[in-house]
Structures are given as C-alpha cells and as structure tokens.
Design an enzyme around this catalytic site. Sequence first.
Site, PDB file in Angstrom:
ATOM      1  CG  ASP A   4       1.649  -1.078   3.450  1.00 13.16           C
ATOM      2  OD1 ASP A   4       0.947  -0.798   4.419  1.00 13.16           O
ATOM      3  OD2 ASP A   4       1.303  -1.856   2.531  1.00 13.16           O
ATOM      4  CG  HIS A  61      -1.827  -0.966   1.502  1.00 11.20           C
ATOM      5  ND1 HIS A  61      -1.537  -2.089   2.210  1.00 11.20           N
ATOM      6  CD2 HIS A  61      -3.143  -1.077   1.168  1.00 11.20           C
ATOM      7  CE1 HIS A  61      -2.613  -2.854   2.292  1.00 11.20           C
ATOM      8  NE2 HIS A  61      -3.601  -2.272   1.669  1.00 11.20           N
TER       9      HIS A  61
HETATM   10  C1  XLS Z   1      -8.142  -7.043   3.732  1.00 12.31           C
HETATM   11  C2  XLS Z   1      -7.508  -7.162   2.447  1.00 12.31           C
HETATM   12  C3  XLS Z   1      -6.270  -6.279   2.239  1.00 12.31           C
HETATM   13  C4  XLS Z   1      -6.001  -6.121   0.782  1.00 12.31           C
HETATM   14  C5  XLS Z   1      -5.111  -4.974   0.443  1.00 12.31           C
HETATM   15  O1  XLS Z   1      -8.952  -7.844   4.137  1.00 12.31           O
HETATM   16  O2  XLS Z   1      -7.180  -8.507   2.232  1.00 12.31           O
HETATM   17  O3  XLS Z   1      -5.176  -6.786   2.944  1.00 12.31           O
HETATM   18  O4  XLS Z   1      -5.443  -7.290   0.240  1.00 12.31           O
HETATM   19  O5  XLS Z   1      -5.687  -3.765   0.768  1.00 12.31           O
END
Ligand code: XLS
Length: 443
Positions: free
Chosen positions: A106, A103
């Site tokens: 992140d 992200h």
């Molecule tokens: C949450 C999601 C998240 C996505 C990325 O449940 O899995 O981790 O993969 O935003």
Amino acid sequence: MTDSFFPQISPVGYEGPSSDNPLAFRWYDKDRLVLGKTMEEQLRFAVCYWHSFNWNGADVFGAGTFDRPWLDPAADPMAAARQKMDAAFEFFSKLGVPYFSFHDRDIAPEGETFEQSCANLDEMVDYAATHMERSGLEVLWGTAQLFFQPRYAAGAATNPNPDVFKHAAAQVAHCLNATHRLGGQNYVLWGGREGYEMLLNTRMDQELDQLGQFLTMVVQHKYDIGFQGAILIEPKPQEPTKHQYDHDSATVYGFLKKYGLEDEIKVNIEVNHATLSGHDFDHEVAQAVACGIFGSVDANRGDDRLGWDTDQFPNSVDQMSLGVYQILKGGGFNTGGFMFDTKLRRQSLARDDLFHAHVGAMDTMAKSLLVAAALIEDGTLETLIEERYAGWSSPEGSKLLNGEYSLAELHQQVMTTNIDPAPTSGRQEMIENLVNRTIERIQ
Ligand code: XLS
Ligand code: NI
Ligand code: NI
C-alpha cells in the site's frame, strides 16, 4: 509535501449528541474517561491505508469511480506513493485518529525485483517516519500483502511450490522489519489465499504443516529483531479461497495448539469475517478471550443480503455494543485497537465521503463503548451470571471441576441420593430489554 488533498475539511472536533454538524463527533470525545481510561485509550482507532487510499473503487463488475490521482497508472510510481502518503496523513490528522495500518504494497510500489521492492519500501518507510514524527500518528499494525501478485495465486506459506514459500518468508521478514522500524504495535497475517480452491489437487495435511512452520519462523524473527508488538492472525472462513485454514477464532486456537504457538500468536478479529463464518462478532471475541488469544479488531460490517466481505463502515450500536462488552469483560485492548478495515461504497466518490464514513463509524464505536461500560458499571448482567453459576462455586462444584469424581461414582451418587434438579429461567428477554434500556439511556 504536495498541496492539501482535502482543502475544504477542517479538523473534526467533538460537539456532543445535540450537534447537527455532520462532520463533528457526537459521541467520540477522546478525553472523556470511560472505566478509568480516556475514550482514545479504550478505542485505539486506526484507519486502514488500503481501502481508503490504495483502492480506486473498482469491483469485479466495474471500473474505479474514486478520485485518487496517485492511482493513475501513468504516474511515476514513487512520486505517486509520496502523494498518496501526503493525502493519507492529512486525512488521519484531520480525522484525529491515533493510529493507521498498512500493507507493504500500500505504501510502496512493487519493483521489478525483490531487491527493488524492498528498496522502495525502505524509502517510503523513511518518508512515513517523517510524517509520523510531525503528526504524532503511530502504526497499529503492518502486514505483508501476500495475495495480489500472481505468484501467490495458490497461496503464500501454503503454496505447493517451496520457492513461493521462500518468497513469502522474505517479504514478511522485510515487512516485519519495516513495522518494527515504525514502532508498530502489532504485526498481522491475513491468510487470504492460505486455504484451497479444490481438495482434489490439495495436500491439506502438508499445507497446514507449511503454515505452522512459516508462523514459527515469523515468531522467531520477531524475537531476533526485538519487535515488542504482538503477532496476530486474522481469521476468515473463505473468500477469495473456497476454504481458508484460519476459519475462525476457535479453529485458529486449535491450529496454534497443534504447532505450539498458542502463547505467541493472537487473533485480529474482523466483524464481517465473523459473520461470514456463521458467528456473531461478540462470539468471536468471547471465544478468543476464553482461549487467551484476543488481540485486535477490524471494525466493519457486512450486508445482510450479500454473502461476501463488503467491508462497510460499522453503523449499528446494537451489534457493536455486544462485541465491545465482551472486549471490556476480557480486560480491554492491550496492543490492539479498532482498525477500520472499511470500504466506501462505489458511489461515495466525493472527497468528503471518506470523512463522513469514518466520523459515523467512530461515533458508532464510541457510543458502543459507553453502552458496554454502562452494562459493566450497572453490574446486573454479572450478578445474573454469578447467580446462574453459583452451584459451581460450592465445594461440590469445585470437586467436579477438579476431576475428583469418576463417571461411575456420579452414577452411584445420583442413584442413591436421587438428585433431581429443577430447570431455572435463563432470563433472555429480560436481559435483552436491559441492553435496550441501556442504549436508550446513554448520553
Ligand atoms: C480481507 C482482510 C484484509 C486484512 C489485511 O478480507 O480483512 O483487509 O485485514 O490484509
Ligand atoms: Ni476482510
Ligand atoms: Ni481485515
């Protein structure tokens, strides 16, 4: 570069099924050929930045437990971001995965203003580029984090306030540019808060239109900047909202059709989201393949007793082989891959736990690939299906499918010829035994 964060760990190698070394691969032999491609090319493993490096182990009941010095609130945010990235790339390289996913928030801290946040991200994207150049790592996908900041509490694209929609659009534009700059294979949108918590205060029809318009702009931007990767929606039925609009693959396909986006956007299927939506992983893959929207997979698992997204590391070959079988039947990955959207449990606080977790998960997926490939090579399942549907390949079957009969004509035909089909065996237990024998036989 700061000092090594995992000094005790050497690069993980393949030692084969008879190895007792807990930090060696028993099944993931990246150069082994499976159905004409190497395991590395078939599986396309990626590690996620967020759970592995940007989470301190806190849950809703308790504080962080992990040793992640860069998450110390007293640390200088940009120095901490670099320290985190150094540790992350050391981990990716020692594990031997070809990809990672992130992200925007992140890899770079949010600033005081949007402009500052963008500048932070750009600086960290440059830093990531040098790490990627040096290590050969690539980006499987990037995504904008549109759910943490309080401004997104009532959704991003589906927010009742158009200024929040604008903010989310700006953030996605910047993150898509960053993903493009790093040569990302895909761009993902997980609509964590694109749903509702209460219908009584929600205009559902308008929120769906907002989301359709938002995604139309994302697709347009992809073409404007020349991004070659795929745009993916990650379905999830609920959590944190009560109801999420991208519930499952079938719902997403219906939504994409409504807004004319079915040729532009595919799905990123998460195994535990499939479970939460009341489906099996292999169902979600088969559904997406049937609609032509299969993109990528977040490989994880839930817990049979817990009804939330526990994001545990996959460890069931029985479960995963069935999903991988559907993926291979659909032609395998194109831009997608298996991305470990996985969390250590809160008590797994030793630094090497992150390695143990990923090694087990990669071996689970590698063995599942061997099982699925063996089922395909063996051909028995496909033959059974051919026989089961043989009638549809006859001229009469084609006429039915092509709409050459009306309901009244069929009424007449059955009346006069007295068609009286006898049921045949679906062979379910026999098929399950075949799968189990294949799992036993794999080496
Ligand atoms: C949450 C999601 C998240 C996505 C990325 O449940 O899995 O981790 O993969 O935003
Ligand atoms: Ni999830
Ligand atoms: Ni996910």
